[in-house]
Write a protein that holds these residues in place. Structure first.
Motif, PDB file in Angstrom:
ATOM      1  N   ASN A   1       1.282  -6.387  -6.808  1.00 42.86           N
ATOM      2  CA  ASN A   1       1.303  -5.696  -5.643  1.00 42.86           C
ATOM      3  C   ASN A   1       1.525  -4.188  -5.698  1.00 42.86           C
ATOM      4  OD1 ASN A   1       0.601  -7.895  -3.779  1.00 42.86           O
ATOM      5  ND2 ASN A   1       2.923  -8.862  -4.132  1.00 42.86           N
ATOM      6  N   LYS A   2       2.311  -4.001  -6.387  1.00 47.60           N
ATOM      7  CA  LYS A   2       2.599  -2.570  -6.910  1.00 47.60           C
ATOM      8  C   LYS A   2       1.147  -1.802  -6.881  1.00 47.60           C
ATOM      9  CE  LYS A   2       5.569   0.844  -8.878  1.00 47.60           C
ATOM     10  NZ  LYS A   2       6.415   1.129 -10.216  1.00 47.60           N
ATOM     11  N   GLU A   3       0.374  -2.248  -7.827  1.00 44.59           N
ATOM     12  CA  GLU A   3      -0.914  -1.547  -8.159  1.00 44.59           C
ATOM     13  C   GLU A   3      -1.765  -1.555  -7.032  1.00 44.59           C
ATOM     14  OE1 GLU A   3      -3.422   0.572 -10.189  1.00 44.59           O
ATOM     15  OE2 GLU A   3      -1.279   0.309 -10.629  1.00 44.59           O
ATOM     16  N   GLY A   4      -1.805  -2.947  -6.415  1.00 48.68           N
ATOM     17  CA  GLY A   4      -2.770  -3.010  -5.204  1.00 48.68           C
ATOM     18  C   GLY A   4      -2.479  -2.156  -4.179  1.00 48.68           C
ATOM     19  N   ASN A   5      -1.043  -1.771  -3.905  1.00 48.08           N
ATOM     20  CA  ASN A   5      -0.971  -0.869  -2.806  1.00 48.08           C
ATOM     21  C   ASN A   5      -1.489   0.408  -3.174  1.00 48.08           C
ATOM     22  OD1 ASN A   5       0.710  -2.782  -1.279  1.00 48.08           O
ATOM     23  ND2 ASN A   5       2.519  -2.178  -2.291  1.00 48.08           N
TER      24      ASN A   5
END
Length: 270
Positions: free
Chosen positions: A39-43
């Motif tokens: 999720n951190k990278e997706g953001n």
């Protein structure tokens, strides 16, 4: 100082009649940590909010079913006589290669439905997958499985392992190679490498393909040390064969996509 009792209890706690096994707890922790990382990278990659979570909710149970089915099929000579144990995944018996196949097929379908690049999502998820696998191996540790052949205690001590690992590797008076640990360390190293690759000009899909290559190389050598391998024949270990296939196919994908210009530079494609 708390004295530990060996072997360590594979059951974490009881909720009434329900036994909660460390195997499931550890895998669950790996999923949560992997989801946070993805999720951190997706953001950062402008993936719509909730997309990664929606995918994991869909792909995780399918991957688990595929991983268990894969294992049961190759151990059918046992499970056909013990059908009640087919669903007993808390005892171990989850084949990661089956899980990878199930997760990839689910992700391809999901990305088509959402009109998102599969390769972009796969690159985002690759470090999380490897992190989850690294953590999940400690579930094997608690179950005293996925180990190698017999060794001496002095050999384990020469590796400078903490006592709790050495003692847990003592199964019925015999010490065994901690192959779960070798693979866990290899995978954690791979997580760092995949994250560092993001800082360079890689082509879309190449982080995921690097994941398959890295994991497969490590798994090939670690599998050669294990005593509980799924066997295709008396001499061919299934995991080693699949690892070779993954390395070859992934390498061909990298070469072919670059040759044909399909894999745009990530910095230009985001």
């Amino acid at each position: 100082m708390l004295d530990l009792i060996y072997p360590l209890n594979p059951i974490a706690l009881h909720l009434g009649p329900i036994a909660v096994h460390w195997y499931g707890v550890i895998i669950g922790f790996g999923v949560i940590l992997g989801l946070w990382l993805a999720n951190k990278e997706g953001n950062k990659r402008n993936i719509p909010s909730g997309t990664i979570s929606d995918l994991i909710i869909l792909a995780l149970p399918i991957a688990l079913i595929c991983a268990r089915t894969y294992y049961v099929l190759f151990e059918w000579s046992y499970y056909k006589s013990h059908p009640s144990e087919i669903i007993a995944i808390w005892q171990g018996g989850i084949a990661i290669h089956g899980g990878i196949i199930g997760a990839v097929l689910t992700t391809v379908w999901f990305c088509k439905k959402r009109k998102i690049s599969f390769w972009k999502i796969a690159d985002i998820l690759a470090p999380s997958l490897l992190l989850g696998q690294a953590i999940g191996r400690w579930g094997n540790f608690m179950n005293q499985e996925a180990h190698g052949g017999p060794v001496s205690k002095s050999f384990l001590e020469s590796l400078h392992l903490p006592n709790f690992i050495i003692n847990q590797m003592n199964i019925n008076g015999v010490y065994y190679q901690p192959t779960f640990l070798y693979e866990s360390i290899w995978n954690l190293t791979g997580v760092i490498i995949l994250i560092l690759l993001r800082k360079f000009d890689y082509r879309r899909g190449e982080i995921f393909l690097t994941y398959l290559i890295w994991y497969s190389i490590g798994r090939f050598f670690v599998e050669g040390l294990r005593t509980d391998s799924l066997m295709l024949t008396s001499h061919i270990r299934i995991a080693q064969l699949i690892s070779i296939v993954f390395v070859i196919v992934s390498s061909i994908f990298v070469w072919y996509r670059r040759k044909k210009g399909y894999a745009l530079l990530s910095s230009a494609a985001e």
